[in-house]
Design a protein around this motif. Structure first.
Motif, mmCIF file in Angstrom:
data_model
loop_
_atom_site.group_PDB
_atom_site.id
_atom_site.type_symbol
_atom_site.label_atom_id
_atom_site.label_comp_id
_atom_site.label_asym_id
_atom_site.label_seq_id
_atom_site.Cartn_x
_atom_site.Cartn_y
_atom_site.Cartn_z
ATOM 1 N N LEU A 129 0.906 28.268 -14.449
ATOM 2 C CA LEU A 129 1.341 29.479 -13.754
ATOM 3 C C LEU A 129 1.333 29.294 -12.237
ATOM 4 N N MET A 177 7.912 36.523 -18.821
ATOM 5 C CA MET A 177 6.761 35.630 -18.661
ATOM 6 C C MET A 177 5.805 36.143 -17.586
ATOM 7 N N SER A 225 3.891 39.155 -18.704
ATOM 8 C CA SER A 225 2.864 38.713 -19.633
ATOM 9 C C SER A 225 1.654 38.174 -18.869
ATOM 10 N N ALA A 226 1.915 37.420 -17.816
ATOM 11 C CA ALA A 226 0.828 36.879 -16.988
ATOM 12 C C ALA A 226 0.037 38.009 -16.337
ATOM 13 N N ASP A 227 0.753 39.001 -15.798
ATOM 14 C CA ASP A 227 0.086 40.138 -15.156
ATOM 15 C C ASP A 227 -0.730 40.935 -16.172
ATOM 16 N N ARG A 243 -2.163 39.971 -18.789
ATOM 17 C CA ARG A 243 -3.339 39.231 -19.245
ATOM 18 C C ARG A 243 -4.221 38.764 -18.088
ATOM 19 N N ALA A 286 -3.658 36.514 -16.030
ATOM 20 C CA ALA A 286 -3.683 35.065 -16.205
ATOM 21 C C ALA A 286 -4.036 34.357 -14.907
ATOM 22 N N MET A 289 -3.143 28.721 -16.454
ATOM 23 C CA MET A 289 -2.556 29.142 -17.736
ATOM 24 C C MET A 289 -1.188 28.499 -17.910
ATOM 25 N N VAL A 312 2.569 28.201 -18.822
ATOM 26 C CA VAL A 312 3.703 29.113 -18.758
ATOM 27 C C VAL A 312 4.325 29.326 -20.150
ATOM 28 N N LEU A 361 2.414 31.906 -22.056
ATOM 29 C CA LEU A 361 2.654 33.235 -21.479
ATOM 30 C C LEU A 361 4.009 33.777 -21.906
ATOM 31 N N TRP A 401 3.740 34.946 -25.627
ATOM 32 C CA TRP A 401 3.049 36.234 -25.701
ATOM 33 C C TRP A 401 3.936 37.358 -25.159
ATOM 34 N N GLY A 402 4.659 37.068 -24.074
ATOM 35 C CA GLY A 402 5.550 38.064 -23.503
ATOM 36 C C GLY A 402 6.683 38.432 -24.452
#
Length: 127
Positions: A25, A84, A87-89, A91, A93, A97, A99, A102, A105-106
Motif C-alpha cells: 500500500l 482498493m 478497502s484500505a481506509d 480496514r 491498512a 499491506m 494491494v 485489499l 476485500w474491496g
C-alpha cells in the motif's frame, strides 16, 4: 510441438524470480516516480483481471464466487483503484499491506454475494 512449448514455458518459469513481487500500500500510494506510478496501476489492473478470471473458473466449476459483480458491468482502472483505496481506509491498512488483498476485500465489500437461505442468520428469538 506441444513438448517444445511446454519446455519453453518451464524454462521461462525457472528463469523468473522464485517469488512474485507484491505491491504494498505505501509503495502504491507514494510511487518514487511516474514510471513506478504507471507500473502500480498496471499491477492493480492485472490483479483485477486475475480476480475476474478466478471468478470465471469458480463459476465454471460450480463453486462459490469470491464476489458477485453484475454481469454487464465493466470496471475502469479508476474505479478499481477507488475500490482498493476505500478497502484500505475501511480496514485502517498499514503501508505494508498487500494491494491485491485489499482489492479482493474491496470487491467483496462492493459486490457481495447473496447468501443462500440456508446460510442466512436466523432472527433472534423474542425475549
Amino acid at each position: 510441438m506441444n513438448r517444445w512449448i511446454l519446455s519453453a514455458c518451464l524454462l521461462a518459469l525457472t528463469a523468473a524470480p522464485a517469488a512474485a513481487v507484491d505491491i504494498r500500500l505505501d509503495t502504491y500510494r507514494n510511487p518514487k516516480n511516474e514510471t513506478i506510478r504507471i507500473f502500480n496501476h498496471m499491477y492493480l489492473d492485472g490483479v483485477r483481471g486475475g480476480l475476474m478470471a478466478s471468478n470465471a473458473w469458480l463459476t465454471r466449476h460450480g463453486r462459490p464466487l469470491l464476489f458477485c459483480m453484475p454481469g454487464d458491468l465493466a470496471l475502469t482502472s479508476e474505479q478499481v483503484e477507488e475500490i482498493m483505496l476505500k478497502s484500505a481506509d475501511k480496514r485502517s491498512a498499514k503501508g505494508e499491506m498487500v494491494v491485491a488483498l485489499l482489492l479482493l476485500w474491496g470487491m467483496q465489500d462492493t459486490y457481495p454475494c447473496e447468501k443462500p437461505a440456508s446460510q442466512q442468520t436466523a432472527p433472534a428469538p423474542p425475549d
